[in-house]
Design a protein around this motif. Structure first.
Motif, PDB file in Angstrom:
ATOM      1  N   HIS A  19       0.917   5.492   7.265  1.00 38.16           N
ATOM      2  CA  HIS A  19      -0.074   5.529   6.194  1.00 38.16           C
ATOM      3  C   HIS A  19       0.592   5.959   4.887  1.00 38.16           C
ATOM      4  CE1 HIS A  19      -4.141   5.058   8.059  1.00 38.16           C
ATOM      5  NE2 HIS A  19      -3.429   5.272   9.152  1.00 38.16           N
ATOM      6  N   TYR A  20       1.404   6.996   4.971  1.00 33.55           N
ATOM      7  CA  TYR A  20       2.112   7.492   3.789  1.00 33.55           C
ATOM      8  C   TYR A  20       3.055   6.424   3.237  1.00 33.55           C
ATOM      9  CZ  TYR A  20       5.310  10.182   0.912  1.00 33.55           C
ATOM     10  OH  TYR A  20       6.077  10.614  -0.125  1.00 33.55           O
ATOM     11  N   THR A  21       3.793   5.772   4.121  1.00 31.77           N
ATOM     12  CA  THR A  21       4.736   4.734   3.697  1.00 31.77           C
ATOM     13  C   THR A  21       4.016   3.585   3.008  1.00 31.77           C
ATOM     14  OG1 THR A  21       6.185   5.299   5.553  1.00 31.77           O
ATOM     15  CG2 THR A  21       6.554   3.178   4.496  1.00 31.77           C
ATOM     16  N   LEU A  26       2.656   0.836  -2.322  1.00 28.32           N
ATOM     17  CA  LEU A  26       1.739   0.183  -3.263  1.00 28.32           C
ATOM     18  C   LEU A  26       2.185   0.392  -4.706  1.00 28.32           C
ATOM     19  CD1 LEU A  26      -1.716   0.902  -1.627  1.00 28.32           C
ATOM     20  CD2 LEU A  26      -0.460  -1.242  -1.669  1.00 28.32           C
ATOM     21  N   ASP A  27       2.800   1.538  -4.987  1.00 30.05           N
ATOM     22  CA  ASP A  27       3.340   1.765  -6.332  1.00 30.05           C
ATOM     23  C   ASP A  27       4.484   0.796  -6.628  1.00 30.05           C
ATOM     24  OD1 ASP A  27       1.549   3.843  -6.695  1.00 30.05           O
ATOM     25  OD2 ASP A  27       2.958   5.366  -6.000  1.00 30.05           O
ATOM     26  N   VAL A  28       5.314   0.552  -5.641  1.00 29.96           N
ATOM     27  CA  VAL A  28       6.423  -0.385  -5.814  1.00 29.96           C
ATOM     28  C   VAL A  28       5.896  -1.801  -6.008  1.00 29.96           C
ATOM     29  CG1 VAL A  28       8.528  -1.307  -4.754  1.00 29.96           C
ATOM     30  CG2 VAL A  28       7.928   1.092  -4.426  1.00 29.96           C
ATOM     31  N   THR A  54      14.167   2.253   4.015  1.00 29.61           N
ATOM     32  CA  THR A  54      14.342   3.668   4.305  1.00 29.61           C
ATOM     33  C   THR A  54      15.382   3.769   5.410  1.00 29.61           C
ATOM     34  OG1 THR A  54      12.604   3.744   5.989  1.00 29.61           O
ATOM     35  CG2 THR A  54      11.937   4.161   3.714  1.00 29.61           C
ATOM     36  N   GLU A  55      15.604   4.954   5.887  1.00 22.99           N
ATOM     37  CA  GLU A  55      16.591   5.143   6.934  1.00 22.99           C
ATOM     38  C   GLU A  55      16.186   4.448   8.226  1.00 22.99           C
ATOM     39  OE1 GLU A  55      18.231   9.034   9.116  1.00 22.99           O
ATOM     40  OE2 GLU A  55      18.344   9.067   6.931  1.00 22.99           O
ATOM     41  N   ASP A  56      14.879   4.482   8.527  1.00 21.02           N
ATOM     42  CA  ASP A  56      14.388   3.931   9.785  1.00 21.02           C
ATOM     43  C   ASP A  56      13.651   2.601   9.638  1.00 21.02           C
ATOM     44  OD1 ASP A  56      15.291   6.239  11.108  1.00 21.02           O
ATOM     45  OD2 ASP A  56      13.450   7.297  10.573  1.00 21.02           O
ATOM     46  N   TYR A  57      13.146   2.300   8.451  1.00 20.86           N
ATOM     47  CA  TYR A  57      12.263   1.136   8.285  1.00 20.86           C
ATOM     48  C   TYR A  57      12.614   0.328   7.046  1.00 20.86           C
ATOM     49  CZ  TYR A  57       9.571   3.948  11.537  1.00 20.86           C
ATOM     50  OH  TYR A  57       9.193   4.690  12.608  1.00 20.86           O
ATOM     51  N   LYS A  58      12.133  -0.910   7.059  1.00 22.05           N
ATOM     52  CA  LYS A  58      12.177  -1.768   5.885  1.00 22.05           C
ATOM     53  C   LYS A  58      10.733  -2.104   5.533  1.00 22.05           C
ATOM     54  CE  LYS A  58      16.552  -3.974   6.995  1.00 22.05           C
ATOM     55  NZ  LYS A  58      17.198  -5.237   7.371  1.00 22.05           N
ATOM     56  N   VAL A  59      10.414  -2.044   4.256  1.00 27.67           N
ATOM     57  CA  VAL A  59       9.048  -2.266   3.793  1.00 27.67           C
ATOM     58  C   VAL A  59       9.029  -3.548   2.961  1.00 27.67           C
ATOM     59  CG1 VAL A  59       7.117  -1.288   2.524  1.00 27.67           C
ATOM     60  CG2 VAL A  59       8.667   0.222   3.748  1.00 27.67           C
ATOM     61  N   VAL A  68      -4.863  -9.290  -3.645  1.00 28.93           N
ATOM     62  CA  VAL A  68      -4.886  -8.594  -2.366  1.00 28.93           C
ATOM     63  C   VAL A  68      -3.441  -8.347  -1.975  1.00 28.93           C
ATOM     64  CG1 VAL A  68      -5.520  -8.752   0.060  1.00 28.93           C
ATOM     65  CG2 VAL A  68      -7.059  -9.637  -1.678  1.00 28.93           C
ATOM     66  N   LYS A  69      -3.135  -7.110  -1.609  1.00 32.19           N
ATOM     67  CA  LYS A  69      -1.761  -6.733  -1.297  1.00 32.19           C
ATOM     68  C   LYS A  69      -1.609  -6.539   0.199  1.00 32.19           C
ATOM     69  CE  LYS A  69      -1.879  -4.375  -5.631  1.00 32.19           C
ATOM     70  NZ  LYS A  69      -2.444  -3.179  -6.183  1.00 32.19           N
ATOM     71  N   PHE A  70      -0.564  -7.145   0.739  1.00 37.52           N
ATOM     72  CA  PHE A  70      -0.203  -6.950   2.133  1.00 37.52           C
ATOM     73  C   PHE A  70       1.121  -6.217   2.166  1.00 37.52           C
ATOM     74  CE2 PHE A  70      -2.664 -10.953   2.342  1.00 37.52           C
ATOM     75  CZ  PHE A  70      -3.642 -10.569   3.240  1.00 37.52           C
ATOM     76  N   VAL A  71       1.219  -5.211   3.028  1.00 34.73           N
ATOM     77  CA  VAL A  71       2.448  -4.442   3.183  1.00 34.73           C
ATOM     78  C   VAL A  71       2.800  -4.440   4.662  1.00 34.73           C
ATOM     79  CG1 VAL A  71       3.529  -2.180   2.926  1.00 34.73           C
ATOM     80  CG2 VAL A  71       1.940  -3.000   1.193  1.00 34.73           C
ATOM     81  N   MET A  72       4.067  -4.704   4.945  1.00 34.12           N
ATOM     82  CA  MET A  72       4.533  -4.730   6.329  1.00 34.12           C
ATOM     83  C   MET A  72       5.737  -3.801   6.451  1.00 34.12           C
ATOM     84  SD  MET A  72       5.662  -8.072   8.529  1.00 34.12           S
ATOM     85  CE  MET A  72       4.252  -8.962   7.928  1.00 34.12           C
TER      86      MET A  72
END
Length: 129
Positions: A19-21, A26-28, A54-59, A68-72
């Protein structure tokens, strides 16, 4: 308006972290949209690509013509996912979201509670894992 309509994570232990990520990404997304400016006006959809690693993930991010914004968020260790696969996953999400919007019983802006959308997201997540 930058509030989530649908969030799904596997495994569910780190759901608050995701949720935080998503909220920070969304700012980016907004920065990338404003940086591209008028080039967005002519496009029907916009694949933003990798927002940040990030160290563990790619956004990754995607924006439709109706903003409408989609984030994965994808595990960084998954090297099998290429840019084309991510783009096609966003297109599937966009098509499923469009189907939900066409439902006369759905109020735009409400959280998404759809079995068909859940099944599509689950099948995409199983392909990635």
């Amino acid at each position: 308006q930058n509030y989530p309509l649908y969030i799904r994570s596997i495994p569910t232990e780190n759901e608050l972290k995701f949720h935080y990520t998503v909220h920070t990404s969304l700012d980016v997304v907004d920065e990338k949209i404003s940086a591209m400016g008028k080039a967005l006006v002519d496009q029907r959809e916009l694949y933003l690509g990798l927002l940040y690693p990030t160290e563990d993930y790619k956004v990754y991010g995607y924006v439709t013509n109706s903003k409408v914004k989609f984030v994965m968020v994808v595990d960084s260790s998954n090297t099998a996912l290429r840019d084309n696969e991510i783009r096609s996953m966003f297109r599937k999400l966009h098509n499923s979201y469009t189907d939900i919007m066409c439902n006369p019983f759905y109020n735009p802006g409400d959280r998404i509670h759809s079995r068909a959308f859940d099944n599509m997201v689950n099948s995409m997540m199983m392909q990635v894992c």
